[in-house]
Design an enzyme around this catalytic site. Structure first.
Site, PDB file in Angstrom:
ATOM      1  N   ASP B 321       9.307  -5.747 -42.571  1.00 50.09           N
ATOM      2  CA  ASP B 321       8.339  -6.523 -41.815  1.00 50.09           C
ATOM      3  C   ASP B 321       7.849  -5.692 -40.649  1.00 50.09           C
ATOM      4  O   ASP B 321       8.642  -5.005 -40.018  1.00 50.09           O
ATOM      5  CB  ASP B 321       9.034  -7.786 -41.268  1.00 50.09           C
ATOM      6  CG  ASP B 321       8.512  -9.011 -41.957  1.00 50.09           C
ATOM      7  OD1 ASP B 321       7.383  -8.936 -42.489  1.00 50.09           O
ATOM      8  OD2 ASP B 321       9.217 -10.029 -41.971  1.00 50.09           O
ATOM      9  N   GLU B 362       1.531 -10.553 -24.251  1.00 51.35           N
ATOM     10  CA  GLU B 362       0.232  -9.870 -24.265  1.00 51.35           C
ATOM     11  C   GLU B 362      -0.489 -10.081 -22.945  1.00 51.35           C
ATOM     12  O   GLU B 362      -0.992  -9.143 -22.330  1.00 51.35           O
ATOM     13  CB  GLU B 362      -0.650 -10.386 -25.413  1.00 51.35           C
ATOM     14  CG  GLU B 362      -0.276  -9.865 -26.787  1.00 51.35           C
ATOM     15  CD  GLU B 362       0.692 -10.788 -27.499  1.00 51.35           C
ATOM     16  OE1 GLU B 362       1.241 -11.712 -26.840  1.00 51.35           O
ATOM     17  OE2 GLU B 362       0.925 -10.600 -28.710  1.00 51.35           O
ATOM     18  N   PHE B 396      -5.168 -20.925 -24.011  1.00 53.12           N
ATOM     19  CA  PHE B 396      -5.626 -20.706 -25.380  1.00 53.12           C
ATOM     20  C   PHE B 396      -5.378 -21.959 -26.207  1.00 53.12           C
ATOM     21  O   PHE B 396      -4.301 -22.556 -26.145  1.00 53.12           O
ATOM     22  CB  PHE B 396      -4.861 -19.530 -25.995  1.00 53.12           C
ATOM     23  CG  PHE B 396      -5.298 -19.220 -27.397  1.00 53.12           C
ATOM     24  CD1 PHE B 396      -6.382 -18.370 -27.625  1.00 53.12           C
ATOM     25  CD2 PHE B 396      -4.653 -19.786 -28.483  1.00 53.12           C
ATOM     26  CE1 PHE B 396      -6.793 -18.087 -28.904  1.00 53.12           C
ATOM     27  CE2 PHE B 396      -5.061 -19.500 -29.770  1.00 53.12           C
ATOM     28  CZ  PHE B 396      -6.137 -18.650 -29.988  1.00 53.12           C
ATOM     29  N   SER B 397      -6.376 -22.385 -26.953  1.00 57.17           N
ATOM     30  CA  SER B 397      -6.143 -23.510 -27.863  1.00 57.17           C
ATOM     31  C   SER B 397      -6.805 -23.208 -29.187  1.00 57.17           C
ATOM     32  O   SER B 397      -7.710 -22.381 -29.277  1.00 57.17           O
ATOM     33  CB  SER B 397      -6.690 -24.803 -27.271  1.00 57.17           C
ATOM     34  OG  SER B 397      -8.088 -24.838 -27.463  1.00 57.17           O
ATOM     35  N   MET B 402     -10.017 -19.254 -27.306  1.00 59.68           N
ATOM     36  CA  MET B 402     -10.155 -18.285 -26.215  1.00 59.68           C
ATOM     37  C   MET B 402      -9.422 -18.829 -25.008  1.00 59.68           C
ATOM     38  O   MET B 402      -9.033 -19.995 -24.983  1.00 59.68           O
ATOM     39  CB  MET B 402     -11.623 -18.038 -25.887  1.00 59.68           C
ATOM     40  CG  MET B 402     -12.366 -19.263 -25.400  1.00 59.68           C
ATOM     41  SD  MET B 402     -14.091 -18.915 -25.069  1.00 59.68           S
ATOM     42  CE  MET B 402     -14.859 -19.142 -26.631  1.00 59.68           C
ATOM     43  N   ASP B 537      13.225 -13.958 -43.096  1.00 58.45           N
ATOM     44  CA  ASP B 537      13.912 -15.064 -42.452  1.00 58.45           C
ATOM     45  C   ASP B 537      13.253 -16.401 -42.745  1.00 58.45           C
ATOM     46  O   ASP B 537      13.896 -17.422 -42.761  1.00 58.45           O
ATOM     47  CB  ASP B 537      14.026 -14.833 -40.941  1.00 58.45           C
ATOM     48  CG  ASP B 537      12.698 -14.504 -40.300  1.00 58.45           C
ATOM     49  OD1 ASP B 537      11.675 -14.509 -41.023  1.00 58.45           O
ATOM     50  OD2 ASP B 537      12.676 -14.241 -39.093  1.00 58.45           O
ATOM     51  N   ASP B 541       9.507 -16.490 -47.140  1.00 56.44           N
ATOM     52  CA  ASP B 541      10.073 -15.236 -47.658  1.00 56.44           C
ATOM     53  C   ASP B 541      10.987 -15.488 -48.846  1.00 56.44           C
ATOM     54  O   ASP B 541      11.331 -14.565 -49.573  1.00 56.44           O
ATOM     55  CB  ASP B 541      10.907 -14.527 -46.576  1.00 56.44           C
ATOM     56  CG  ASP B 541      10.036 -13.947 -45.478  1.00 56.44           C
ATOM     57  OD1 ASP B 541       8.897 -13.557 -45.786  1.00 56.44           O
ATOM     58  OD2 ASP B 541      10.501 -13.879 -44.327  1.00 56.44           O
TER      59      ASP B 541
END
EC number: 7.2.2.6
Lengths: 573, 701
Positions: B321, B362, B396-397, B402, B537, B541
């Site tokens: 991953d 971020e 942010f939504s 944005m 996990d 997967d």
């Protein structure tokens, strides 16, 4: 040892190595069904046989069916040959032959020729009629060799194919082996032999008046050259005469001798090339060829050195037998003067390293170490290069064992040519390496502890032991070469011999085919940097060691109280 | 995350373990147990026969001096015991770990619910029952302080759970219904709130039970490769059995012929047999396997099948991953790229303002970058938790896609290029060409562009970048040398994926990965005959994990993921796969090398024993005794003692495994052949000679 002696030996090796690729290419084309040199002539004949027998080329068999066909065909061959030998006095061309063979001798001989062993407890020229020799023995010479080749082809398909249970069609493989390979080569070789002075006639004997005393002498004759050709090409080794290739009518000259040596080894060696070609990686084939040569050459050298050195005891008797440039004699007891020590030693190691067993000298008369070279080459399992087909499939089993251990050492579950080696493969491989020493040692033990076995021994001391060990090693590897000292035409040796010859041929063929069947069903793992390289010099050395250790170590105690102690006693060490 | 010592057996436990192993070595002499190991079973029978011969020699005339037969018998027993000891020692570590685990698995009370509660409230009516009575499909309630009575799937509620009993990780984890964190394990403890759990395993089959069984080795079944090797060893054993059995008639014949000496004695035949059969590998083979599993446990990985450990050595393709494995979990701002006519500092200021309330890594990285580049205020004024008046943050939504801030009459926005281009266009503006160029360049380089606007006027772009973990490139190069291909799995678009793949040095990548195309990729590799390993996990997967040959699930993963996998990583460390591969290879290499060593040893033993065995029949064979062993009896004794002691000497190697180096198969083969092949030929000559000298020193002739 002399320079010229080594030259003779080297000449042979150079010639045979040069022949490997051209012969191999031809054989590969034949067996992959491609167009080849002879197909315009032979394809119609081949098709005719298939129509006759209702065989379809596309109709492939799984390993069980293939194995069943091999068994049924060969057992039918044994019965057919047995009947011929028992009623030979009633059959055409050979009317007037003294006797039918005794049941145990006929049985031994039938099994012997069908299993590609060609052990002979009789002398051909005085015991067998022309019908027995040609229709009986020579036919089996072709078919036993073709059977070996067919089984090898099925085995190779185990590596080339993926996720299928089909291994080819036994009847097709058998027919192609005979029609495209053995028959044409035999015709050419027979003509060469006749040209060089071998006999080929339907007359049972040649009558002539001797120069001395003008007496009339009768020398047995017959269709000798034709039988000798396939005897060598098919690694059969059963001679027309008791003296085998030492007889001038079988093997008239050094030139014919060279041809015979090439004939009996060229197909076994070339099969390595076919193998490489069919699996799509010729280096794999060359690697195995090199392994075979590394195993063979030192024993040839040992035999030559030991025979050249001669017998030190005789030197005390003022009869020098050690070779000097002026008199390159060495141990000449039991050897033909026209062949000498070097060629005889070479021939002996070739005949015991293939499953041929033809002889040009009396192995019983070899020095202990010279005889041991021949003995060990058989006891390695006849894999260097071995009999037609059987040699290579035997060697490939050693490869699987070598790959299994070496593969672990590089940290992967082992694989060879992309095929994973798992419990089933190991089970079959274990059987294949176990059966031969088990049979040889047990029967040798039986022989030296029973009156029936002991009575065949003609020499006292360790040499007598070597005789018995040699006899069972020879039969237990489908070689058929005789130490010759032993008197083997007794019910004990005939029956024990027939048993071990049959077992070591077909008990090995069946697991071999089962192994092929299991390999064919596997996926192919792609090669990567983590894959064990099976063509590197290191792997080649490893494979040589595995063959020596797994093959020969089992026989070391027996060799110690046979040839080794005999040598030590002779040398007065 | 740091593992604690739950599964780790420290050095101070060793004396106890050894004591227990010595005791167990005797228990294991039981022939019914021994028969599973044909090589050592033969040795045991040999020990028994020689012991009887010794008793005979003591009471009446024996076939050889009693001291000789007795010493041989003793050393044959030692050989068996040493082999048993190595196995017991390997098992002992597992047992100690199992004991630690078992302590956590007491029978607990369970609050069984008769039906699924309606609504989202905590159910009140439950019946108390013993945990062992819970069956798959039952439902129970756990409350603060309760021990979870069984494995299960959360149906209702959210709670923090102390899973240290299983993972060794003391920090509590959050578990909640739905999503990727819904699995709970029996034996763990609820620290807060309550949960309604549906039972997923019957008593005795839970995760903890499986783990106990595994580490204890109770249910250890032989792996295919181990079986194959055992077959090979058994066939060698049979051959040598015949070699030795036939030696008796051979010897009788020789005695008759030579007219001197006596037939080889049974004691010597048995001694020869035991020396020839591969006792070194035969004695250590099961401890190698157990120790391999154990090494995984030491690294906090539970292998649910031994087959998977072996397969790990064979892996051709490693699926990794991207997030968390190849890159640090989060992207970071690395650059401000203003459009024409805007100063970088202006862009940086706007970007920082827009990110002040953004608590994501971020967002934080944007603030930090602005501070580093232009020494801006950073977060100083937000440390009080208060922002200047009039500042209105927009988080942010999913609707707006944005985030930003309104300050007086200024509206600052940042967001993904598509969204922001829309914003510009719907407000009557246009997207400047150089903005598009910048965005495209960043995307090409594998970065993520964030467009910043001020009052619907474009300022520029923030360049967010995935940070590739240090040292990975070397690791992947190593894997390449091992013959393993690395494939990065990511949800990113192909451009971004390609750039990161190139930076990280992986061989290939799968972009825009979905459960379906992951599964397809694995199947494609497998169709080519390759073995595939992957970690995962999430529930999505699970199909790919089930398909992969070696599948490692994170312990923090969901129940379906853990069930689909064949290994579970308690530390939930995605790079663990690389270590697992190494352990698998080590295991196989140890087996192969010790087999080689064992077989090579035979050459020296022959040279020691053959001349001795025939000493009175063919004394001339003494010439083979070129290492000059002092007497026939001593030669045989020395070989037998060497054969026994070498097992003990190799126990540490069997337990630790042969170190694996990523150097390619050819070099590995060369090195191991030199050490264990050539070494195996030479070592016994030296060893046997030394033992002989020692025996002479002791006055034994």
């Amino acid at each position: 040892m002399t320079f010229i002696g080594w030259q003779q030996i080297l000449l042979y090796f150079i010639l045979v190595i040069l022949l490997v690729k051209p012969v191999g290419i031809y054989l590969a084309r034949v067996f992959s069904g491609e167009k080849n040199l002879l197909s315009p002539v032979i394809r119609p004949v081949e098709a005719f046989f298939y129509r006759l027998a209702d065989v379809s080329v596309e109709n492939e068999m799984d390993w069980k069916e293939y194995g069943k066909s091999v068994l049924v065909f060969n057992i039918a061959g044994i019965i057919f040959l047995y009947v011929i030998l028992r009623i030979q006095h009633l059959l055409p061309v050979s009317l007037g032959v003294p006797e039918p063979l005794s049941p145990d001798l006929a049985f031994n001989t039938a099994v012997s020729f069908v299993t590609n062993t060609n052990w002979q407890s009789y002398s051909g020229e005085s015991t067998l009629g022309i019908f027995s020799q040609t229709i009986g023995l020579t036919v089996q010479n072709f078919l036993s060799a073709a059977t070996g080749m067919a089984v090898l082809l099925a085995f190779i398909r185990g590596f080339t194919r993926r996720q299928t249970s089909l291994l080819g069609n036994f009847w097709v493989d058998l027919t192609r082996s005979v029609l495209y390979v053995l028959l044409p080569l035999s015709i050419v070789l027979s003509l060469c032999l006749v040209g060089l002075g071998s006999v080929q006639t339907l007359q049972p004997s040649i009558l002539f008046t001797t120069l001395e005393n003008h007496a009339t002498q009768s020398i047995p004759a017959g269709p000798v050259a034709s039988q000798i050709a396939i005897k060598h090409l098919g690694t059969n080794g059963g001679g027309y005469y008791n003296a085998n290739a030492a007889h001038p009518f079988e093997n008239p000259s050094p030139m014919s001798n060279l041809l015979l040596m090439l004939a009996e080894t060229v197909i076994p060696f070339s099969l390595t090339y076919i193998f490489g070609r069919l699996i799509g990686d010729t280096r794999q084939g060359w690697a195995i060829l090199i392994v075979m040569l590394i195993l063979l050459l030192p024993f040839t050298g040992l035999a030559y050195a030991s025979e050249s050195a001669g017998n030190p005891i005789l030197q005390h008797l003022a009869a020098p037998t050690s070779s000097t440039p002026a008199a390159p004699a060495g141990n000449m007891e039991g050897k033909e003067v026209r062949f000498g020590v070097a060629t005889s030693s070479l021939f002996t190691t070739l005949t015991t390293s293939t499953s041929s067993g033809a002889v040009i000298s009396l192995h019983d008369s070899y020095t202990p170490l010279g005889g041991m070279a021949a003995l060990v080459l058989m006891e390695l399992g006849e894999v260097a290069p071995g009999g037609i087909g059987s040699g290579l499939y035997g060697m490939l089993v050693f490869v699987l064992v070598a790959v299994f251990i070496a593969g672990l050492m590089v940290g992967r579950t082992p694989e060879y040519l992309g095929k994973k080696i798992e419990p089933f493969e190991m089970k079959m491989a274990a059987l294949l390496i176990l059966i031969m020493p088990l049979l040889v040692l047990s029967l040798t033990a039986l022989a030296v502890s029973t009156q029936a076995g002991l009575s065949g021994i003609t020499n006292p001391g360790p040499h007598g032991f070597s005789q018995v060990l040699y006899a069972f090693s020879s039969m237990g590897n489908n070689n058929g070469s005789a130490f010759a000292g032993i008197s083997a035409n007794s019910p004990f040796y005939n029956l024990a011999g027939a048993f071990i010859m049959f077992a070591s041929r077909f008990w090995l063929i069946l697991p071999t085919l089962a192994l092929a069947g299991s390999l064919a069903e596997k996926k192919k793992v792609p090669v990567g940097a983590g894959t064990l390289p099976t063509t590197s010099p290191l792997f080649i050395i490893w494979l040589v060691l595995i063959v020596l250790v797994v093959g020969a170590l089992n026989f070391l105690p027996a060799l110690a109280i046979g040839p080794i102690i005999e040598h030590i006693m002779m040398a007065g060490m | 995350m740091k593992p604690t010592a739950t599964l780790h057996i420290s050095k101070k436990h060793m004396p106890g373990l050894i004591q227990q192993a010595v005791f167990d070595a005797f228990i294991k002499l039981n022939p019914l147990r021994m028969i599973h190991n044909p090589v050592m079973f033969i040795v045991e029978i040999g020990s028994l026969i020689t012991t009887l011969l010794w008793l005979q020699a003591l009471s009446a005339r024996g076939e050889a001096p009693a001291w000789f037969i007795g010493t041989i018998a003793a050393w044959l027993w030692f050989t068996v015991l040493f082999a048993n000891f190595s196995e017991a020692l390997a098992e002992g570590r597992g047992k100690a770990q199992a004991e630690a685990l078992r302590k956590t698995r007491q029978d607990t009370q369970a609050k069984r619910l008769s039906s699924l509660p309606k609504g989202q409230t905590k159910p009140q009516d439950f019946s108390l029952t013993v945990s062992t009575k819970l069956r798959r499909g039952d439902m129970y309630l756990v409350e603060t302080g309760d021990i979870l009575p069984s494995d299960g799937e959360i149906v209702l509620g959210i709670a923090s759970v102390d899973e240290s009993a299983v993972t060794g990780e003391s920090a509590p984890v959050i578990r909640e219904a739905g999503g990727d964190r819904s699995a709970v394990t029996g034996g763990t403890r609820l620290l807060s709130d309550w949960l309604v759990v549906k039972v997923t395993s019957d008593p005795g089959e839970g995760f903890l039970d499986k783990m106990i069984n595994l580490v204890e080795g109770a249910k250890r079944s032989k792996t295919p490769n181990e079986i194959a090797l055992n077959i090979l060893l058994a066939s060698f054993t049979i051959i040598f059995l015949v070699v030795c059995a036939t030696l008796l008639p051979f010897s009788i014949y020789s005695v008759n012929q030579a007219g001197q000496g006596s037939p080889i004695s049974i004691t010597i035949l048995i001694a020869l047999l035991v020396c020839l059969i591969p006792t070194t590998i035969g004695g250590l083979i099961s401890s190698i396997g157990i120790a391999g599993m154990d090494r995984l446990i030491q690294r906090n990985v539970i292998a649910l099948s031994g087959r998977a450990v072996e397969a790990a050595g064979d892996i051709d393709v490693l699926l990794l991953d991207k997030t968390g494995t190849i890159t640090l979990g989060n992207r970071q701002a690395v650059e401000f790229l203003p459009v024409h006519g805007v100063k970088e500092v202006e862009l940086a200021e706007a970007a920082q303002l827009a990110s002040l309330a953004d608590e994501t890594p971020e967002g934080r990285s944007v603030v930090i970058l602005a501070k580093e580049r232009f020494n801006m205020r950073g977060r100083t004024f937000s440390s009080s938790g208060e922002y200047p008046e009039g500042m209105k943050f927009m988080l942010f939504s999913a609707q707006t896609r944005m985030s930003g801030v309104d300050l007086d009459h200024t509206r600052i926005r940042k967001g993904a290029p598509d969204t922001m281009f829309d914003l510009l266009e719907t407000n009557g503006g246009s997207v400047p060409a150089d903005l598009k160029t910048i965005v495209e360049e960043i995307a090409h380089a594998g970065g993520t562009p964030l467009v910043v606007t001020k009052n619907e006027r474009p300022l520029g772009v923030i360049h967010l970048k995935d940070i590739v973990k240090g040292g990975l490139k070397e690791r992947f190069a190593q894997l390449r040398k091992m013959g393993i291909k690395t494939v990065m799995i990511t949800g990113d678009n192909p451009l971004t994926a390609a750039a990161i793949a190139a930076e990280a040095g992986v061989d290939d990548f799968l972009a825009q990965a979905t459960p379906e195309n992951k599964l397809k990729l694995i199947r494609e590799y497998q169709a080519d005959g390759r073995l595939v390993a992957m970690t995962g996990d999430g529930t999505n997967d699970a199909p790919a994990l089930a398909q992969a040959d070696v599948a490692v699930a994170m312990n923090t993963g969901t129940q379906p993921a853990r069930e689909a996998a064949n290994m579970i990583d308690l530390e939930s460390n995605p790079t663990k796969l690389i270590e697992i591969v190494e352990i698998g290879k080590q295991l196989l290499m140890t087996r192969g090398s010790l087999t080689t060593f064992s077989i090579s040893n035979d050459i020296a033993k022959y040279f020691a024993i053959i001349p001795a065995a025939f000493a009175n029949t063919y004394p001339q064979l003494g010439i083979l005794n070129f290492i000059g062993l002092s007497s026939p009896y001593n030669a045989i004794l020395s070989a037998v003692i060497f054969n026994a002691i070498i097992i003990v000497l190799l126990i540490p190697l069997a337990l630790k495994g042969i170190p694996y180096r990523a150097v390619g198969a050819a070099k590995l083969l060369r090195d191991n052949l030199l050490i264990y092949g050539l070494g195996g030929i030479i070592a016994p000559f030296i060893g046997i000679k030394l033992i002989d000298l020692f025996l002479v020193l002791l006055g034994i002739h």
